[in-house]
Design an enzyme around this catalytic site. Sequence first.
Site, mmCIF file in Angstrom:
data_model
loop_
_atom_site.group_PDB
_atom_site.id
_atom_site.type_symbol
_atom_site.label_atom_id
_atom_site.label_comp_id
_atom_site.label_asym_id
_atom_site.label_seq_id
_atom_site.Cartn_x
_atom_site.Cartn_y
_atom_site.Cartn_z
ATOM 1 N N SER A 67 0.834 -1.212 0.000
ATOM 2 C CA SER A 67 0.000 0.000 0.000
ATOM 3 C C SER A 67 0.866 1.258 0.000
ATOM 4 O O SER A 67 0.525 2.251 -0.642
ATOM 5 C CB SER A 67 -0.909 0.038 1.230
ATOM 6 N N HIS A 70 1.837 1.753 -3.420
ATOM 7 C CA HIS A 70 0.724 2.244 -4.244
ATOM 8 C C HIS A 70 0.359 3.699 -3.962
ATOM 9 O O HIS A 70 -0.251 4.364 -4.782
ATOM 10 C CB HIS A 70 -0.496 1.333 -4.093
HETATM 11 ZN ZN LIG Z 1 0.255 -2.777 4.881
#
Ligand SMILES: [Zn+2]
Length: 383
Positions: A67, A70
Amino acid sequence: MKAVVLSADWQPKPDYLPSERELKTRKVMRGSQVWKNPRISLENVADPELKDDEVLLEVKAVGICGSDMHMYESSADGYMIYPSLVKTSNILGHEFSGRIIELGKEVTELAIGDSVAVEEVQWCGVCTSCRRGFLNHCENTEEIGFSINGAMASYIAVKAKYCWKLNDLIDKVGEQEAMLLGAMVEPTGVAYHGMFNRLTTWRPGNHTVIFGAGPIGLATIALAIAAGAAEVIVFDTSKSRRELAKAMGASHVLDPSQVDIDESILALTSGRGADWVVECAGVADKTIQQMNASLAVNASIIDIGMGSKSPVLPTVSYKVKGVQLAGSLGHVGCGTFQNVIRLMAAGRVDMRKMLSDTLPLEDAMKAFKRLERREDAKIILRP
Ligand SMILES: [Zn+2]
Ligand SMILES: [Zn+2]
């Protein structure tokens, strides 16, 4: 103090109308629709201020997650890839451990010197979802390292109620190693929540299929083995990740771009199929959607990987075979952190196998750059 700060430009896409709250707080529900030109930098920022119900942690280890990548990476149109709740600018880092160096006035259950891992989902405890027990779906949720400041920094102040002590782990492996493992409790908790909290159909002896051998997939392999899985069949298109899956104890590792998913599962399970399927790749349209003949009667499917496309699913077949499917989000509730820490302390789950490197916080930029190549599993920064 030093901190890794995520910044981006506020440029909502023409068809995205930010709400009043989003405009006011810059906490955006769909980051990929608003934030352009995301970037990170190592900055000098003010030390956190401690509130009465918080503890001040000296951060000891903080992992870089998919994440985080991202939020930092953009797609071809220049917009952030991460599709959910993100504020900028904000300090990154949500997989971490630290030592308590100061206590807020109201804190009673923790002491200075305690080492802890911290839940990323900051559930409120008073909204209807929380009061029904669904903390991961809190209606007022804040997320460390996403909507509020994270732990890629020297210090972080966190509410005491989100902290879980690492004492057992320190007794077993010593402080240094316990802090590294402590930074992997959160991603392991994500796998644990999907495996054991969302559905209660797990049986030792399950033939288990796992899509994706990134950190969550690798944690799922470790948990499945600890829970008594029979064959553990793992699909991933990356060679290095397949090797890691094997090192974690998978029975079979396959490249889904080279084989037929249904056929290979049937071949590896004497034609009985998969009892337990976990999606950790975030491409359900290319994974769960490709399974039908290889689902056993009463199979369970858990969808954890966060992707943008929804699969087309053979629900008629699900009915005929009694297949259940659950979405899974988050890692809090049901004592998940406690149980993951216990599994680590007992040596049943060793997530150090997925650790590619540990680097000082000063090397954060280098580490993010290196992770762009998707060859490593987990890099942990040590502030
Ligand atoms: Zn994570
Ligand atoms: Zn809540």
